[in-house]
Design a protein around this motif. Structure first.
Motif, PDB file in Angstrom:
ATOM      1  N   UNK A 253       0.934  -1.177   0.151  1.00 62.25           N
ATOM      2  CA  UNK A 253      -0.015   0.105  -0.078  1.00 62.25           C
ATOM      3  C   UNK A 253       0.973   1.158  -0.020  1.00 62.25           C
TER       4      UNK A 253
ATOM      5  N   UNK B  80       0.488   7.467   1.894  1.00 63.51           N
ATOM      6  CA  UNK B  80      -0.097   8.554   1.318  1.00 63.51           C
ATOM      7  C   UNK B  80      -0.671   9.866   2.096  1.00 63.51           C
TER       8      UNK B  80
ATOM      9  N   UNK C  33     -19.320   5.391  13.328  1.00 70.98           N
ATOM     10  CA  UNK C  33     -19.872   5.316  11.873  1.00 70.98           C
ATOM     11  C   UNK C  33     -18.900   5.586  11.002  1.00 70.98           C
ATOM     12  N   UNK C  34     -18.659   4.524  10.012  1.00 72.65           N
ATOM     13  CA  UNK C  34     -17.779   4.876   9.117  1.00 72.65           C
ATOM     14  C   UNK C  34     -18.182   5.483   8.128  1.00 72.65           C
ATOM     15  N   UNK C  35     -17.204   6.539   7.409  1.00 72.29           N
ATOM     16  CA  UNK C  35     -17.219   7.396   6.546  1.00 72.29           C
ATOM     17  C   UNK C  35     -16.836   6.932   5.128  1.00 72.29           C
TER      18      UNK C  35
ATOM     19  N   UNK D 241      -8.995   9.006  10.908  1.00 74.01           N
ATOM     20  CA  UNK D 241      -8.458   7.915  10.043  1.00 74.01           C
ATOM     21  C   UNK D 241      -7.770   7.040  10.593  1.00 74.01           C
TER      22      UNK D 241
ATOM     23  N   UNK E  44      -5.917   2.775   9.950  1.00 74.69           N
ATOM     24  CA  UNK E  44      -6.023   1.749   9.192  1.00 74.69           C
ATOM     25  C   UNK E  44      -6.182   1.955   7.981  1.00 74.69           C
ATOM     26  N   UNK E  45      -5.989   3.175   7.361  1.00 74.14           N
ATOM     27  CA  UNK E  45      -6.611   3.515   5.857  1.00 74.14           C
ATOM     28  C   UNK E  45      -7.908   3.706   5.690  1.00 74.14           C
ATOM     29  N   UNK E  46      -8.754   3.842   6.370  1.00 75.46           N
ATOM     30  CA  UNK E  46     -10.306   4.069   6.245  1.00 75.46           C
ATOM     31  C   UNK E  46     -10.725   5.065   7.132  1.00 75.46           C
ATOM     32  N   UNK E  47     -11.819   5.621   7.028  1.00 76.86           N
ATOM     33  CA  UNK E  47     -12.339   6.745   7.720  1.00 76.86           C
ATOM     34  C   UNK E  47     -13.685   6.509   8.838  1.00 76.86           C
ATOM     35  N   UNK E  48     -13.453   7.135   9.854  1.00 79.49           N
ATOM     36  CA  UNK E  48     -14.387   6.690  10.997  1.00 79.49           C
ATOM     37  C   UNK E  48     -14.712   7.833  11.631  1.00 79.49           C
TER      38      UNK E  48
END
Lengths: 745, 88
Positions: free
Chosen positions: A275, A278, A499-501, B66, B68-72
């Motif tokens: 990965x 970024x 809540x996941x965005x 953010x 582990x690479x995702x948003x919460x």
């Protein structure tokens, strides 16, 4: 082992937003049975997949799409549905769907499935998006690390579906669990090993792996603990003692240690995934603007307004078209056919006046509801829906609800039925039911014509203000209702907010229209039949004449006249019986109040004065209502029992008992609110005011008592009522979670 | 604006005190309800995980992070369950 005769069952399991539904739609196409609702739960979808080149074992399989979950331990409604199905071992094969752009978190569920020991294949979705982000996945290494067949697809492409189909077919010939195993700390492994043999009996009872049972017991899973204690394998004190000892030995919380070990294993699996480092993603940069302190709220309000505006204005222009089309088919067409067959008049009354009118009323709903579903799907597919919930969470918390409740309530301004269906996205039953109780008070589109008519007659020049006041009153009553039921009927802590965005993306027309169509089809298919029947019965009653020729009277209008005294406290006089008939017919569709009032006044006015019907109706309204009585009547129309479609929906979502409670509550609330307003503004009868306030107080008391009984029956299963610290969570059942019955083996 | 005493800042760092754009490492969990912690753990908020604050909601709460690479998104008060250590 599966026999040749039995149709194999496969279940799709994965995180929310993992692309599961896309795979499900790809596999099953139109062969879906959407909305398989066992009682009151979150939806579990089923469909049939026909495999083209599948030689042996039959050529079809049942595909079950389970709610998206992050783990197999359940604390929310949707998670419970998924967990129960996984543990029931009804599925011959689990298809674990993973989002390739978010592999680490998705793999947590994979590890749980491997530990439980269910046969599985892994499908990586959104591979195209992963490539675009520069993520490189070594599929062979990943397959070796997980120890199960792994296929990578772009779920939107037909080839991808064929590949998934082939993988499923070959896995069904030799179904086996993934071989990946988590390495826990020595002390934990020892405890698991000590407990496992003793749990063999309890494990075989539910057909699951004893090692997983032991691990879950150490983890403190309340349901597993309850189950093991129930089987008599260990007693609660024994489990508690071992857990306390172990926690002391490793000097940390066991659940944290277990999760750490699992993510360490995931770290090793993810070595096959490169990965790129970024900075802030595009979505994050958008969020910094769109969720900003000053523009965040205006953007949010504009988005919500456009949903509302589009649905109401565009949808409303099509209402007449659909009404006319349905009328041409179900009323004119059927009467012509009956006339051609010279059928008896009674048949025409039933089929045309009853069923035909009922179907026409349902058809009129199609454009508004369909458009609302399109707008909703747009919000969902773009990723903004989650942001809307995120923004309003702070405000919604004042009413004891999470931000996610806002979305269904917004929909309520269009139509209450999809609003109630929309609550399914909420996590706990308590939040869901509280929101359902509030949603009918969001003044729906069907009530608007009633407001418009009376405001035009009695408040000329100030009609807009009156309508606005009614909408605001509705919102205030909804807030009060939320406040009341969340403290009496459905007590408990509001669920925590996690809540996941999801990343933003341009809405895909196919996905949006597909989702909207499937929801609309479900609505028409299930609710439509019930609504049509209910409406037909009421319409039929309204069509049977009982009058003696002097005045037009039907079974329904006679009934309306006999109940007028009930509405007297808010200014409905005995001569104004059409108003009470309107209240009765309004139960099957709010816009019917207008039709009833105009028709009843027209018939009542048999003498015939000069002027056209519209002017006469306005005159008659002015004769029959004082301004205060008119506003009280409108308050009643706003608040009382929603239309039959909404009542049926609420019963389907909450059960017949709670649905009836809601219908009754709103009728009582409407009566009390209208009475208090009328008596304060004009009547001046203190006794009536006290009676109304007394009735509301009684409702609060009844709700409180009823709420206790609900709680005793295990209603707030997912909610911890104790403010227990994590330390006391080591006590089985310390979180007040009532263990459920184990799934049937 | 929340008023934070320097004492609090130096003792335990929680999500509430972390400014947008800043990152921290999860050190452990404070007292919290078990289902909440179970969900956070399942979603990868384990020990030594890096958590970065992206932005706050217009009303200041909840907070987008953010991990582990995702948003919460989490509420500041509830996320006090996470004990953090700031990294530069």
């Amino acid at each position: 082992m599966k026999t040749m005769a039995r149709i194999p069952v496969i279940a799709l399991v994965g995180n929310p937003n993992s692309g599961k539904t896309t795979i499900f739609n790809g596999l099953t196409g139109s062969r879906q049975r959407i909305g398989n609702w066992p009682g009151v739960t979150v939806e579990k979808k089923e469909g049939t997949h026909l495999s083209p080149g599948w030689a042996s074992g039959g050529d079809s399989m049942t595909v079950v799409d389970l709610p998206g979950v992050y783990a197999v331990s359940a604390s929310a409604e949707d998670e419970r549905v998924a967990r129960d199905f996984i543990l029931s071992r009804e599925a011959d094969l689990i298809v674990n769907v993973l989002d390739a752009t978010n592999l680490e978190r998705n793999l947590y569920l994979t590890l749980a499935l491997a530990e439980i020991g269910v046969p599985m294949v892994v499908v990586l979705t959104m591979i195209d998006r992963a490539h675009a982000e520069g993520i490189k996945i070594d599929l062979e290494a990943l397959t070796r690390a997980i120890g199960a067949r792994v296929v990578a697809v772009n779920g939107l492409v037909r080839d991808g579906v064929a590949e998934v189909s082939r993988a499923i077919a070959s896995a069904l010939h030799d179904p086996r669990p993934a071989t990946v195993a988590v390495e826990y700390a020595r002390a934990i492994e020892d405890r698991i090993a000590t407990w496992t043999p003793g749990l063999a009996g309890a494990a075989s009872g539910v057909g699951i792996n004893a090692t997983w049972l032991a691990t879950s017991l150490l983890e403190g899973d309340p349901w597993i603990t309850g189950y093991v204690v129930e089987t008599g394998t260990f007693d609660a004190d024994e489990i508690d003692r071992v857990r306390t000892e172990l926690a002391a030995e490793i000097d940390r919380d066991i659940d944290v240690a277990l999760a750490d070990a699992r993510y360490a294993t995931i770290g090793k699996i993810a070595e096959s995934v490169k990965r790129p480092a970024r900075g802030p993603s595009i979505s994050e940069r958008i969020d910094r603007v769109v969720l900003g302190r000053f523009v965040g709220l205006p953007i949010f309000l504009a988005a919500m307004f456009s949903v509302f505006w589009t649905t109401i204005t565009v949808g409303e222009t099509f209402i007449e078209l659909f009404e006319d089309l349905a009328g041409a088919v179900f009323i004119d067409g059927v009467s012509a056919a009956l006339a051609a067959l010279s059928a008896p008049a009674i048949l025409s009354t039933i089929l045309v006046d009853g069923v035909g009118t009922g179907l026409q009323a349902v058809a009129a709903f199609i454009p508004v509801i369909g458009l609302m579903f399109v707008m909703l799907a747009l919000l969902e597919d773009s990723g903004y829906m989650a942001r809307a919930a995120f923004i309003v969470d702070r405000v919604m918390r004042l009413f004891g609800l999470p931000g996610k409740s806002f979305v269904p309530m917004m929909i309520g301004f269009g139509c209450t039925v999809p609003a109630m269906l929309g609550t399914r996205t909420l996590e706990s039953k308590r939040d869901r039911f509280t929101t359902i109780f509030m949603s009918p008070l969001m003044s729906c589109g069907a009530r608007l014509p009633v407001y418009a008519l009376l405001a035009a007659a009695l408040f000329p020049g100030r009609a807009g203000l009156v309508v606005f006041a009614l909408y605001l009153t509705g919102i205030a009553l909804a807030a009060a209702t939320g406040f009341l039921v969340s403290r009496t009927l459905f007590p408990g802590t509001p669920s925590r907010f996690i809540l996941e965005l999801p990343p933003y993306h341009v809405p895909r027309p196919g996905a949006v229209l597909g989702a909207a169509w499937r929801r609309l089809a479900a609505f028409l298919g299930r609710a439509g039949v019930v609504i049509a029947i209910a409406v037909a019965v009421l319409g039929f009653l309204d069509a049977i004449e009982t009058g003696d020729g002097e005045q037009r009277a039907t079974v329904l209008s006679s009934f309306g006249r006999s109940i007028t005294p009930v509405f007297a406290p808010f200014g409905i006089t005995e001569e104004n019986w059409p108003a009470s008939v309107g209240i009765v017919t309004g139960v099957f569709a709010k816009e019917d109040v207008v039709g009833t009032l105009t028709a009843a006044y027209a018939y009542d006015d048999a003498g015939g004065t000069a002027g056209d019907t519209d002017t006469r109706v306005l005159e008659r309204l002015r004769e029959n209502f004082s301004p205060a009585a008119a506003f009280a009547f409108l308050l009643f129309i706003l608040t009382y029992t929603p239309c039959i479609a909404a009542v049926v929906t609420s019963m389907r979502e909450m059960g017949v008992v709670l649905g009836s409670v809601l219908a009754g509550y709103l009728a009582v609330l409407a009566w009390a609110v209208a009475t208090v307003f009328y008596q304060v503004a004009e009547g001046g009868d203190l006794a009536q005011i006290l009676a109304a306030v007394g009735v509301l107080a009684l409702v609060a008391v009844v709700f409180r008592v009823f709420g206790r009984r609900l709680a005793a029956g295990g209603f707030s299963r997912s909610v911890s009522t104790s403010s227990a610290a994590c330390l006391s969570c080591r006590v089985p059942g310390g979180c007040a979670v009532i263990p459920r019955k184990p799934p049937t083996p | 604006m929340t008023s934070e005493t320097p004492m609090e800042l130096s003792q335990t760092l929680t999500l509430k005190n972390l400014a947008p754009g800043h990152s921290a490492v999860i050190v452990g969990y404070a007292e919290c309800e078990r289902p909440y912690r179970a969900r956070l753990l399942a979603m990868g908020l384990t020990t030594e995980t890096v958590i970065t604050v992206v932005t706050r909601a217009p009303f200041g709460d909840p907070i987008e992070v953010r991990v582990r690479g995702y948003n919460l998104s989490l509420r500041a008060g509830e996320a006090a369950a996470l004990i953090l250590r700031e990294i530069s």
